[in-house]
Design an enzyme around this catalytic site. Structure first.
Site, PDB file in Angstrom:
ATOM      1  CG  HIS A 146      -1.746   1.194   1.421  1.00  0.00           C
ATOM      2  ND1 HIS A 146      -3.121   1.196   1.242  1.00  0.00           N
ATOM      3  CD2 HIS A 146      -1.421   2.463   1.795  1.00  0.00           C
ATOM      4  CE1 HIS A 146      -3.589   2.402   1.485  1.00  0.00           C
ATOM      5  NE2 HIS A 146      -2.578   3.188   1.827  1.00  0.00           N
ATOM      6  CD  GLU A 147       1.799   3.385   3.862  1.00  0.00           C
ATOM      7  OE1 GLU A 147       1.818   4.376   3.114  1.00  0.00           O
ATOM      8  OE2 GLU A 147       1.042   3.296   4.839  1.00  0.00           O
ATOM      9  CG  HIS A 190       0.411   6.071  -0.916  1.00  0.00           C
ATOM     10  ND1 HIS A 190      -0.695   6.648  -1.506  1.00  0.00           N
ATOM     11  CD2 HIS A 190      -0.046   5.426   0.187  1.00  0.00           C
ATOM     12  CE1 HIS A 190      -1.772   6.354  -0.805  1.00  0.00           C
ATOM     13  NE2 HIS A 190      -1.408   5.615   0.232  1.00  0.00           N
TER      14      HIS A 190
END
Length: 273
Positions: A61-62, A65
């Site tokens: 998820h990170e 980004h």
């Protein structure tokens, strides 16, 4: 106005997965085999399998980004180590990793973590700002679908309830399927929570660039309290019941009955048995 990045050279190993991430993946695979074979304490096997699987999804998820931020103009994310999938490099490891894991252990919900820090001064357009924020929850959506594939193609057994109220399966390896169902639940709940238009969450980050400067300043003042707003909505209002109903509905679309992740959560809390 755009800015020239301070760092113009990307480290040679910027995109090489860190040993920490590789270690988490290795533990996930081993614990998955242990869960499948019901080796030793099955509840402990499920606990390790679910927690390491959740950690992997948090890292991805990170990473989503960061990698979109990198290709949108912020090369400094490479220097900060965000592209190596190392959770220890995050700006707030407590919010990004520790808190979401604790919430999973206590309540079994995919709580959003604190995002990696992308320097938006280097991002040229509002659309790219929004896409960077959306990349994380979209990753959870993809992971939910990938993990649910065995359920969609009919590999998972059927569940039923015995006279004592315990869930049993018409097949083998029930602990593994229950744990996998719980991982699907976590990805669905994480993606839904992250898409909520709340300041401080990814959903808020998606719409924030399109607000007027005055509203953006007010938005930024509220952002640190985003988690508190989220907790109040989920546990003190009717939003919570609507939310979990929606999660069950989406899980059903992916072929995962709620009994699977309910059973997975019971198994994961091995200390209560």
């Amino acid at each position: 106005m755009t800015y020239e990045p301070v760092y113009t050279r990307t480290p040679r190993n910027a995109f090489v997965p860190s040993p920490v991430f590789v270690g988490i993946v290795a533990v996930f695979v081993v614990s998955g085999v242990m869960t499948w074979n019901e080796f030793g304490n099955v509840g402990l096997d499920v606990f390790i399998f679910v927690i390491t699987g959740w950690l992997i999804s948090l890292c991805l998820h990170e990473y989503a980004h960061a990698v979109l931020g990198y290709f949108s103009g912020d090369l400094t994310v490479a220097d900060r180590g965000y592209l190596r999938l190392n959770p220890l490099k995050y700006t707030h490891p407590l919010l990004s990793i520790v808190l979401p894991v604790i919430v999973v252990i206590l309540g079994g919900i995919g709580l959003p973590g604190g995002a990696v820090w992308v320097d938006h001064r280097y991002i040229a357009s509002k659309l790219r700002h929004s896409l960077i924020s959306a990349a994380g929850p979209l990753t959870n959506v993809v992971l939910a679908i990938v993990v649910a594939i065995p359920f969609l193609v009919g590999l998972a057994p059927e569940l039923s309830q015995d006279p004592t109220g315990r869930w049993v399966a018409d097949g083998d390896h029930i602990a593994f399927w229950a744990a996998l169902g719980l991982l699907v639940f976590l990805q669905i709940s994480a993606s839904m929570l992250n898409f909520l238009p709340i300041p401080g969450l990814d959903g808020g980050g998606i719409i924030q660039p399109w607000l007027s400067p005055a509203y953006q300043r007010a938005w930024n003042l509220i952002a640190p309290w985003g988690f508190l707003v989220l907790f109040l909505l989920l546990w003190q209002t009717e939003v919570g019941s609507y939310f979990f109903t929606a999660v069950d509905f989406l899980a059903g679309i992916l072929g995962v009955d709620w009994q699977f992740y309910a059973s997975g959560f019971q198994l994961m809390r091995f200390w209560e048995s």
